[in-house]
Write a protein that holds these residues in place. Structure first.
Motif, PDB file in Angstrom:
ATOM      1  N   THR A  36      37.164  44.794  40.832  1.00 26.50           N
ATOM      2  CA  THR A  36      37.387  44.824  39.391  1.00 26.50           C
ATOM      3  C   THR A  36      38.876  44.974  39.138  1.00 26.50           C
ATOM      4  N   PHE A  37      39.291  44.583  37.946  1.00 26.30           N
ATOM      5  CA  PHE A  37      40.704  44.695  37.581  1.00 26.30           C
ATOM      6  C   PHE A  37      40.819  45.397  36.243  1.00 26.30           C
TER       7      PHE A  37
ATOM      8  N   GLU B 247      40.544  47.443  41.854  1.00 24.97           N
ATOM      9  CA  GLU B 247      39.666  48.380  42.555  1.00 24.97           C
ATOM     10  C   GLU B 247      38.590  47.616  43.312  1.00 24.97           C
ATOM     11  N   PHE B 248      38.373  48.025  44.563  1.00 29.27           N
ATOM     12  CA  PHE B 248      37.328  47.429  45.398  1.00 29.27           C
ATOM     13  C   PHE B 248      36.307  48.511  45.740  1.00 29.27           C
ATOM     14  N   THR B 249      35.043  48.141  45.689  1.00 34.70           N
ATOM     15  CA  THR B 249      33.970  49.050  46.076  1.00 34.70           C
ATOM     16  C   THR B 249      33.206  48.420  47.225  1.00 34.70           C
ATOM     17  N   VAL B 250      33.126  49.155  48.331  1.00 39.64           N
ATOM     18  CA  VAL B 250      32.459  48.659  49.528  1.00 39.64           C
ATOM     19  C   VAL B 250      31.229  49.518  49.780  1.00 39.64           C
ATOM     20  N   SER B 251      30.049  48.898  49.757  1.00 39.87           N
ATOM     21  CA  SER B 251      28.792  49.624  49.928  1.00 39.87           C
ATOM     22  C   SER B 251      28.254  49.467  51.349  1.00 39.87           C
TER      23      SER B 251
ATOM     24  N   LYS C 262      48.294  46.122  40.712  1.00 38.87           N
ATOM     25  CA  LYS C 262      47.833  44.814  40.270  1.00 38.87           C
ATOM     26  C   LYS C 262      48.028  43.778  41.368  1.00 38.87           C
ATOM     27  N   LEU C 263      46.990  42.953  41.593  1.00 40.69           N
ATOM     28  CA  LEU C 263      47.017  41.933  42.638  1.00 40.69           C
ATOM     29  C   LEU C 263      46.856  40.541  42.028  1.00 40.69           C
ATOM     30  N   THR C 264      47.348  39.556  42.744  1.00 37.56           N
ATOM     31  CA  THR C 264      47.087  38.170  42.347  1.00 37.56           C
ATOM     32  C   THR C 264      45.665  37.806  42.758  1.00 37.56           C
ATOM     33  N   ASP C 265      45.159  36.729  42.212  1.00 36.46           N
ATOM     34  CA  ASP C 265      43.802  36.293  42.568  1.00 36.46           C
ATOM     35  C   ASP C 265      43.705  35.992  44.061  1.00 36.46           C
ATOM     36  N   GLU C 266      44.776  35.392  44.618  1.00 34.30           N
ATOM     37  CA  GLU C 266      44.768  35.044  46.044  1.00 34.30           C
ATOM     38  C   GLU C 266      44.722  36.293  46.916  1.00 34.30           C
ATOM     39  N   ASP C 267      45.545  37.298  46.563  1.00 33.31           N
ATOM     40  CA  ASP C 267      45.559  38.545  47.340  1.00 33.31           C
ATOM     41  C   ASP C 267      44.232  39.293  47.206  1.00 33.31           C
ATOM     42  N   THR C 268      43.631  39.211  46.033  1.00 33.18           N
ATOM     43  CA  THR C 268      42.343  39.874  45.824  1.00 33.18           C
ATOM     44  C   THR C 268      41.282  39.304  46.764  1.00 33.18           C
TER      45      THR C 268
END
Length: 339
Positions: free
Chosen positions: A129-130, A59-63, A102-108
Motif C-alpha cells: 500500500t502507499f 508499506e508491505f505486509t507479508v503473511s 516513497k517508492l517508484t512503481d518499479e521499485d515497489t
C-alpha cells in the motif's frame, strides 16, 4: 480485604489522612520538571516516531512467513533501494510489516518479489500500500484539531458543571500534565505514533477528567456549608475529599489498568500483537498519570487558587480561633489546682 476496607473507612472518616494539599509546592515542582522533560527529551531525540499514516510512504505486509527475522525484510529493501532505512516489525504471529519511504512503481514490484523470495511465501501473501504525504498531513491536521476541540469542549463543560472557572482550570491543568507526561513516555519508548495512539491519548484525557470530576464532586459536597463551619479550613476540606475518594480512585485505576496491562505486556510483549501496543501503551501510562494528576495536581491547585478569597480567609481565622480557644481550655483543665 478487610484491612483494605478498614484503610478506606479510616480515610473517609478522617482518622487516617495524607496531607496532599499542604505539600502542593512539592507536587507542582515535580510535575513542572516532569512536563519539562517530556517536552525537551523528545526534541533532543529528534521528535516522535511517526507512523506511516502521518509521514507517508510505502508499506508491505507479508503473511504466513517462515521466519520473523527482521533483517531479512531489511535486506530485501536495501538490495533494491540502497541507503534506504526500512522499518520492519512482526505485527502478529507469522505476519511481517515493512515500511519504507516513497517508492517508484518499479521499485515497489522489485521489493515485493524480493520479500516473496526472502520469506518463502507466495506472491498473493505479499501486499503493498502507499500513503501519500498529502493524506499524512491531513491525518496530522485532523488529529491536532480533534485534540484542540476536545480541550475546548472540556473547559466549557467543566466550567458549566462546577459553575466556577477555578475548578475548570484546575481540572484542565491536571489533564494537560497527563497529556504531556504520557506523550513524553510514549516518545521515549520509540513506539510509532499511529491513529490508534491518538485515540488512546484522547481516551486517557477523558479518563483523567472523569477521575477529577469524582474528586471535585466530593470537594463541592464537603465545602457546601463551609461558611457556617469552624471545624476545618477550606484547604483541609479539600484534602479530606481527596482522602475520602482515594480508595475509589485506586480501585477505578486498577480495574482500568489490568486489562490494558494484559494487552500491553501479554498481547503485545509475549504474543507479538504489535498492532495493539501503540494503543495499550498510551492507555497504560495515561491511566496511571491521570489518576496521580488528579490527586497531586488538580485538587491541590484548586485549593491554592481559592485560599486567598476574603470569605475563606475569614473562615480560616475562625477555625484557628476556635482551635486556640479549645487548646487554652484543655490546658487550663490539665493544670492542677494550687492551694
Amino acid at each position: 480485604m478487610a484491612s483494605f476496607a478498614t484503610f478506606g473507612n479510616e480515610l473517609y472518616t478522617g482518622k487516617r489522612s495524607y496531607d496532599f494539599v499542604a505539600s502542593k509546592k512539592i507536587w507542582f515542582l515535580v510535575a513542572a520538571v516532569a512536563v519539562a522533560l517530556s517536552i525537551l527529551l523528545p526534541i533532543a531525540k529528534g521528535g516522535f516516531n511517526l507512523g506511516i499514516e502521518f509521514r507517508g510512504g510505502s508499506e508491505f505486509t507479508v503473511s504466513n512467513v517462515k521466519t520473523t527475522d527482521a533483517t531479512i525484510g531489511e535486506k530485501a529493501v536495501t538490495d533494491v533501494v540502497a541507503g534506504s532505512v526500512p522499518r520492519v516489525a512482526n505485527v502478529a504471529g507469522t505476519t511481517m510489516r515493512i515500511q519504507t519511504d516513497k517508492l517508484t512503481d518499479e521499485d515497489t514490484l522489485k521489493i515485493k518479489d524480493g520479500l516473496t523470495t526472502a520469506y518463502g511465501v507466495t506472491d498473493n501473501e505479499v501486499t503493498s500500500t502507499f500513503v501519500g504525504p498529502t493524506w499524512g498531513a491531513d491525518v496530522t491536521k485532523q488529529a491536532l484539531l480533534g485534540l484542540l476541540v476536545f480541550v475546548a469542549l472540556a473547559a466549557v463543560l467543566m466550567a458549566l458543571y462546577f459553575r466556577t472557572w477555578k475548578m475548570s482550570l484546575s481540572a484542565l491543568a491536571g489533564m494537560l500534565v497527563t497529556m504531556f507526561i504520557t506523550a513524553g513516555v510514549y516518545s521515549l519508548s520509540d513506539f510509532e505514533v499511529t491513529p490508534s495512539a491518538i485515540i488512546g491519548f484522547l481516551t486517557v484525557l477523558s479518563y483523567s477528567l472523569y477521575d477529577t470530576v469524582v474528586v471535585f464532586d466530593k470537594i463541592r459536597e464537603n465545602t457546601a456549608e463551609l461558611q457556617a463551619s469552624t471545624r476545618r479550613t477550606f484547604a483541609e476540606e479539600v484534602n479530606l475529599a481527596v482522602n475520602q475518594t482515594l480508595v475509589r480512585s485506586i480501585n477505578t485505576m486498577m480495574v482500568a489498568i489490568l486489562p490494558v496491562g494484559a494487552i500491553l505486556f501479554i498481547g503485545a510483549g509475549l504474543l507479538g500483537a504489535g498492532t495493539l501496543r501503540d494503543l495499550s501503551l498510551a492507555l497504560f501510562v495515561g491511566i496511571l498519570i491521570g489518576t496521580a494528576a488528579t490527586i497531586f495536581i488538580a485538587a491541590p491547585l484548586y485549593a491554592w487558587l481559592r485560599q486567598s478569597e476574603p470569605d475563606l480567609v475569614k473562615q480560616a481565622k475562625r477555625v484557628e480561633q476556635r482551635r486556640a480557644e479549645a487548646a487554652a481550655m484543655a490546658a487550663s483543665e490539665a493544670t492542677p489546682a494550687t492551694a
